[in-house]
Design an enzyme around this catalytic site. Structure first.
Site, short mmCIF file in Angstrom:
data_model
loop_
_atom_site.label_atom_id
_atom_site.label_comp_id
_atom_site.label_asym_id
_atom_site.label_seq_id
_atom_site.Cartn_x
_atom_site.Cartn_y
_atom_site.Cartn_z
N LYS A 1 0.82 -1.22 0.00
CA LYS A 1 0.00 0.00 0.00
C LYS A 1 0.86 1.27 0.00
O LYS A 1 2.06 1.22 0.28
CB LYS A 1 -0.92 -0.05 1.21
CG LYS A 1 -1.91 -1.23 1.19
CD LYS A 1 -2.85 -1.18 2.40
CE LYS A 1 -3.86 -2.31 2.38
NZ LYS A 1 -4.81 -2.21 3.51
N TYR B 1 -12.50 -1.75 -2.99
CA TYR B 1 -12.92 -1.87 -1.59
C TYR B 1 -14.43 -1.64 -1.43
O TYR B 1 -14.89 -1.26 -0.35
CB TYR B 1 -12.13 -0.91 -0.71
CG TYR B 1 -10.75 -1.43 -0.32
CD1 TYR B 1 -10.59 -2.53 0.52
CD2 TYR B 1 -9.58 -0.82 -0.80
CE1 TYR B 1 -9.34 -3.02 0.88
CE2 TYR B 1 -8.32 -1.29 -0.43
CZ TYR B 1 -8.21 -2.39 0.41
OH TYR B 1 -6.97 -2.86 0.78
N ASN C 1 -1.84 0.35 6.79
CA ASN C 1 -1.30 -0.90 7.33
C ASN C 1 -0.47 -1.71 6.33
O ASN C 1 -0.41 -2.93 6.39
CB ASN C 1 -2.42 -1.73 7.97
CG ASN C 1 -3.51 -2.08 6.98
OD1 ASN C 1 -3.40 -1.78 5.81
ND2 ASN C 1 -4.54 -2.75 7.46
N HIS D 1 -2.09 -5.42 1.69
CA HIS D 1 -3.40 -6.07 1.57
C HIS D 1 -3.17 -7.54 1.34
O HIS D 1 -2.21 -7.93 0.66
CB HIS D 1 -4.18 -5.48 0.39
CG HIS D 1 -5.34 -6.35 -0.05
ND1 HIS D 1 -6.54 -6.32 0.59
CD2 HIS D 1 -5.43 -7.29 -1.03
CE1 HIS D 1 -7.35 -7.22 0.01
NE2 HIS D 1 -6.70 -7.80 -0.97
N GLU E 1 -9.76 -10.40 -7.20
CA GLU E 1 -8.80 -9.29 -7.05
C GLU E 1 -7.65 -9.43 -8.04
O GLU E 1 -7.20 -8.42 -8.62
CB GLU E 1 -8.30 -9.26 -5.60
CG GLU E 1 -9.41 -8.86 -4.64
CD GLU E 1 -9.08 -9.08 -3.17
OE1 GLU E 1 -9.96 -8.80 -2.32
OE2 GLU E 1 -7.96 -9.54 -2.85
P1 ATP Z 1 -7.04 -5.73 3.62
O1 ATP Z 1 -8.41 -6.07 3.04
O2 ATP Z 1 -6.48 -4.43 3.13
O3 ATP Z 1 -6.07 -6.88 3.49
P2 ATP Z 1 -7.96 -6.51 6.20
O4 ATP Z 1 -8.63 -7.63 5.48
O5 ATP Z 1 -6.99 -6.88 7.28
O6 ATP Z 1 -7.20 -5.56 5.20
P3 ATP Z 1 -10.45 -5.12 6.22
O7 ATP Z 1 -11.42 -5.25 7.34
O8 ATP Z 1 -10.73 -5.83 4.94
O9 ATP Z 1 -9.02 -5.52 6.81
O10 ATP Z 1 -10.26 -3.56 5.94
C1 ATP Z 1 -9.74 -3.10 4.71
C2 ATP Z 1 -8.81 -1.95 4.96
O11 ATP Z 1 -9.56 -0.83 5.44
C3 ATP Z 1 -7.76 -2.17 6.07
O12 ATP Z 1 -6.64 -2.89 5.65
C4 ATP Z 1 -7.41 -0.75 6.45
O13 ATP Z 1 -6.54 -0.16 5.48
C5 ATP Z 1 -8.77 -0.07 6.36
N1 ATP Z 1 -9.45 -0.09 7.66
C6 ATP Z 1 -10.03 -1.16 8.27
N2 ATP Z 1 -10.56 -0.82 9.46
C7 ATP Z 1 -10.32 0.51 9.60
C8 ATP Z 1 -10.61 1.47 10.62
N3 ATP Z 1 -11.28 1.14 11.73
N4 ATP Z 1 -10.22 2.76 10.41
C9 ATP Z 1 -9.55 3.12 9.29
N5 ATP Z 1 -9.24 2.26 8.29
C10 ATP Z 1 -9.60 0.98 8.45
MG MG Z 2 -9.85 -7.33 3.78
#
Ligand code: ATP
Ligand code: MG
Length: 138
Positions: free
Chosen positions: A10, A50, A113, A116, A127
């Site tokens: 990211k 997303y 973070n 992904h 994806e």
């Molecule tokens: P990813 O899908 O990016 O691998 P993930 O599966 O661990 O991450 P998801 O719940 O799918 O987490 O959330 C997608 C992305 O949205 C997160 O990786 C983060 O960048 C963002 N995100 C998730 N929760 C929050 C939050 N509470 N506040 C801000 N951003 C968030």
């Molecule tokens: Mg996710």
């Protein structure tokens, strides 16, 4: 069970110069690269990628952040790819991620973070197809 997953490095991680170290950790953990791209998402592409989070309070912030700089997109292969890769990256919130995971080492916050990882075989296919044509994967 499929043996492929999809990842993005990211914008927070690419802008801090972590791209090489993250790819190195991925490869040393047994994943092989089947497709790789350096690109930058438009707001419409990030919003579509997303879309599952479109009702969440953080959606606008997430889309803006994902367009804030270039990303690496990749298709990875390994036995048990989806679940092994989720283990390698660690919890969504780096504060909760295990020692040694990519998010523990390289992420800034729950929003920024670093990486992904697909959450299912079905989403890994969707994806990967979002970013790569048949001619771009091997
Ligand atoms: P990813 O899908 O990016 O691998 P993930 O599966 O661990 O991450 P998801 O719940 O799918 O987490 O959330 C997608 C992305 O949205 C997160 O990786 C983060 O960048 C963002 N995100 C998730 N929760 C929050 C939050 N509470 N506040 C801000 N951003 C968030
Ligand atoms: Mg996710």
């Amino acid at each position: 069970m499929s043996n492929r997953t999809f990842t993005m490095i990211k914008p927070d991680a690419t802008s801090k110069g972590y791209t090489g170290a993250i790819l190195d950790q991925i490869i040393k953990s047994g994943f092989s690269i089947k497709a790789l791209k350096w690109t930058k998402l438009t707001p419409s592409q990030a919003g579509e990628f997303y879309a599952v989070h479109s009702e969440r309070a953080f959606y606008g912030e997430l889309v803006e952040y994902m367009c804030s700089g270039p990303i690496i997109a990749a298709i990875l292969e390994k036995e048990n790819a989806v679940s092994d890769f989720r283990k390698l990256i660690g919890a969504t919130n780096p504060a909760n991620a295990e020692e040694g995971t990519i998010r523990k080492k390289f992420a800034t916050s729950i929003a920024e973070n670093a990486v992904h990882g697909s959450d299912s075989d079905e989403n890994a296919t969707i994806e990967g197809d979002f970013f790569f044509s048949k001619l771009e994967r091997f």
